[in-house]
Design a protein around this motif. Structure first.
Motif, short mmCIF file in Angstrom:
data_model
loop_
_atom_site.label_atom_id
_atom_site.label_comp_id
_atom_site.label_asym_id
_atom_site.label_seq_id
_atom_site.Cartn_x
_atom_site.Cartn_y
_atom_site.Cartn_z
N LEU A 4 0.80 -1.22 0.00
CA LEU A 4 0.00 0.00 0.00
C LEU A 4 0.83 1.28 0.00
O LEU A 4 0.32 2.34 -0.38
CB LEU A 4 -0.92 0.01 1.23
N GLU A 5 2.10 1.21 0.47
CA GLU A 5 2.93 2.40 0.59
C GLU A 5 2.18 3.53 1.30
O GLU A 5 2.14 4.67 0.86
CB GLU A 5 3.41 2.87 -0.79
N THR A 6 1.58 3.21 2.42
CA THR A 6 0.70 4.13 3.12
C THR A 6 1.46 5.29 3.74
O THR A 6 2.59 5.13 4.20
CB THR A 6 -0.04 3.37 4.24
N ASP A 7 0.82 6.46 3.79
CA ASP A 7 1.43 7.61 4.45
C ASP A 7 1.46 7.38 5.95
O ASP A 7 0.68 6.59 6.50
CB ASP A 7 0.66 8.89 4.11
N THR A 8 2.33 8.10 6.63
CA THR A 8 2.56 7.84 8.05
C THR A 8 1.37 8.18 8.95
O THR A 8 1.05 7.41 9.87
CB THR A 8 3.82 8.59 8.53
N PRO A 9 0.65 9.31 8.76
CA PRO A 9 -0.52 9.54 9.61
C PRO A 9 -1.55 8.42 9.54
O PRO A 9 -2.16 8.06 10.56
CB PRO A 9 -1.09 10.87 9.07
N GLY B 156 4.32 12.62 11.86
CA GLY B 156 4.08 11.83 10.65
C GLY B 156 4.09 12.69 9.40
O GLY B 156 4.66 12.30 8.37
N ARG B 157 3.46 13.84 9.47
CA ARG B 157 3.44 14.72 8.30
C ARG B 157 4.83 15.25 7.98
O ARG B 157 5.20 15.40 6.81
CB ARG B 157 2.45 15.87 8.53
N GLU B 158 5.61 15.53 9.03
CA GLU B 158 6.97 16.04 8.80
C GLU B 158 7.84 14.97 8.16
O GLU B 158 8.58 15.25 7.20
CB GLU B 158 7.57 16.51 10.13
N VAL B 159 7.77 13.76 8.68
CA VAL B 159 8.54 12.65 8.10
C VAL B 159 8.17 12.46 6.64
O VAL B 159 9.04 12.28 5.77
CB VAL B 159 8.30 11.36 8.91
N ASP B 160 6.90 12.50 6.34
CA ASP B 160 6.45 12.30 4.96
C ASP B 160 6.86 13.46 4.06
O ASP B 160 7.17 13.26 2.88
CB ASP B 160 4.93 12.12 4.91
N TRP B 161 6.87 14.66 4.60
CA TRP B 161 7.31 15.81 3.79
C TRP B 161 8.77 15.67 3.42
O TRP B 161 9.15 15.93 2.28
CB TRP B 161 7.08 17.11 4.57
N TRP B 162 9.61 15.24 4.39
CA TRP B 162 11.02 15.01 4.08
C TRP B 162 11.15 14.01 2.94
O TRP B 162 11.96 14.19 2.02
CB TRP B 162 11.76 14.47 5.30
#
Length: 408
Positions: free
Chosen positions: A72-77, A314-320
């Motif tokens: 799924l490669e799901t986003d962290t949140p 989670g949003r910060e990690v995904d933004w990086w």
């Protein structure tokens, strides 16, 4: 288990990726079965087959598997939301889901050949992971010879592969310098010894893995130095998901387990305070007590704040990852500090709620006592230890070198 403390959707819709399988809804749907199986897993000191099958059917074992292998490669949140729901029903199931998912994330950083070897059998093929490098290695043609013992290996009895910490003597001629790495070994080449006898997180099956001589080809080696900065051999041509920095991603996912446990305790207290009295007081309903009202509100506010912090991380990690940004050491240390803060605050909220509930929370038939044991065990994990986490962050803020840890 239905949780009122965990929202169905993230507090902010931003950061959510539409999925063909909604991991959050699926996690909520299997929660009753997980809660039912929880005491059986505790008695066996490993998750039941029914629990593992339910997690797989609900898509929880493929959230961080690459899409090209059916993942799924799901986003962290979203992963935080789903794992928190699992943890609310059964903290050990949430912990094992977190460990196996994080291992999937690490495999996604390896060379394509290694990924193919793992997931050619399907996206629910599980990998466990132990970072502690209690092992030795020797360079041989085509790879490495590895010997060692690794523990605690949570979820190892449900895994087909293991990622294990190993020091690599890259060039003995250069003064014996070593590189810290994780190596991928099939479980068929490892011996599992029952050794997990902790009073908390009993059903994680965190036993010991051992090998006296395993050959690891070079393509199954992940050097942690580059990975900590967001540089991986498998990232060439890979999606954004597997470009996020290693430790901030893993530690942010860990926050979900603490959130789930605290939220489940809040649900129990909310559900019982309208009918349960306060012994040796005039209150026939605990809900009428000003002290209980204040304590419940403080606990709920703490959970809300930690929930928001986890989503922010989670949003910060995904933004990086999405922008290809390599965070500084201070940025990564901040997320490590957040993890310890979330663990400590969720533990404090749980303790407040148990005090509201009363001593009967510790009856063996009461699920709250198991949650207390699980929280106090899991929140002492080395990555979530607030004592070391705050020191790591403080040293980074003040520019004090060297850091006390390498896994940041």
């Amino acid at each position: 288990m239905t949780t009122t403390a965990l929202p169905v959707d993230a507090p902010s819709g931003a950061g959510r990726t539409p999925e063909p399988i909604d991991p959050v809804a699926r996690a909520a749907a299997v929660a009753p079965l997980l809660a039912e199986q929880r005491p059986i897993g505790e008695s066996r000191r490993q998750l039941t087959d029914a629990t593992v099958a339910a997690l797989a059917d609900a898509g929880q074992l493929r959230t961080w598997v690459p899409r090209r292998f059916g993942g799924l490669e799901t986003d962290t949140p979203t992963v935080i939301d789903a794992t928190a729901r699992i943890s609310a029903a059964d903290p050990a199931a949430g912990w094992v889901t977190m460990i196996l998912s994080c291992a999937d994330f690490l495999v996604g950083m390896l060379e394509q050949r290694a990924q193919q070897e793992v997931w050619s059998a399907g996206p629910d093929t599980s990998v466990c992971a132990v970072f502690n490098p209690s092992s030795t290695s020797e360079r041989v043609p085509g790879g490495w010879r590895v010997r060692g013992r690794w523990l605690p290996a949570s979820g190892c009895r449900h895994a087909s592969w293991a990622l294990l910490g190993v020091p690599l003597a890259e060039d003995p001629r250069a003064g014996g310098a070593t590189t810290r790495a994780s190596v991928l070994i099939p479980m068929s080449e490892l011996t599992v010894t029952a050794s997990w006898n902790a009073i908390g997180m009993r059903a994680t099956g965190s036993d010991t893995l051992e090998t006296v001589d395993a050959f690891v080809p070079e393509h199954r080696v992940l050097r942690l130095g580059p990975a900590l900065e967001g540089r991986f051999p498998g990232s060439y041509g890979a999606s954004w998901r597997h470009r996020s920095p290693l430790m901030p991603t893993l530690s942010t996912h860990m926050m979900a387990v603490y959130l789930g446990m605290a939220a489940s305790a809040l649900d129990v207290v909310l559900a019982t305070s309208g009918t349960k009295g306060l012994t040796f007081t005039t209150y026939s309903r605990a809900a009428e007590s000003g002290g209980v009202q204040t304590a419940v509100a403080k606990a709920a506010l703490t959970i809300d704040a930690m929930w928001a912090l986890a989503h922010h991380a989670g949003r910060e990690v995904d933004w990086w990852a999405r922008t290809g940004t390599r965070p500084s050491t201070a940025d990564r240390a901040r997320v490590r500090g957040w993890t310890g803060h979330v663990a400590a605050q969720c533990r404090e909220a749980l303790d407040q709620l148990v005090s509201c509930y009363g001593a009967s929370a510790f009856a063996e038939t009461n699920p709250l006592q198991a949650t207390v044991r699980d929280m106090h065990a899991a929140s002492r994990h080395a990555v979530a230890n607030p004592i070391t986490g705050t020191e790591i962050y403080g040293r980074a803020l003040l520019g004090v070198e060297p850091s006390i840890a390498t896994l940041i």
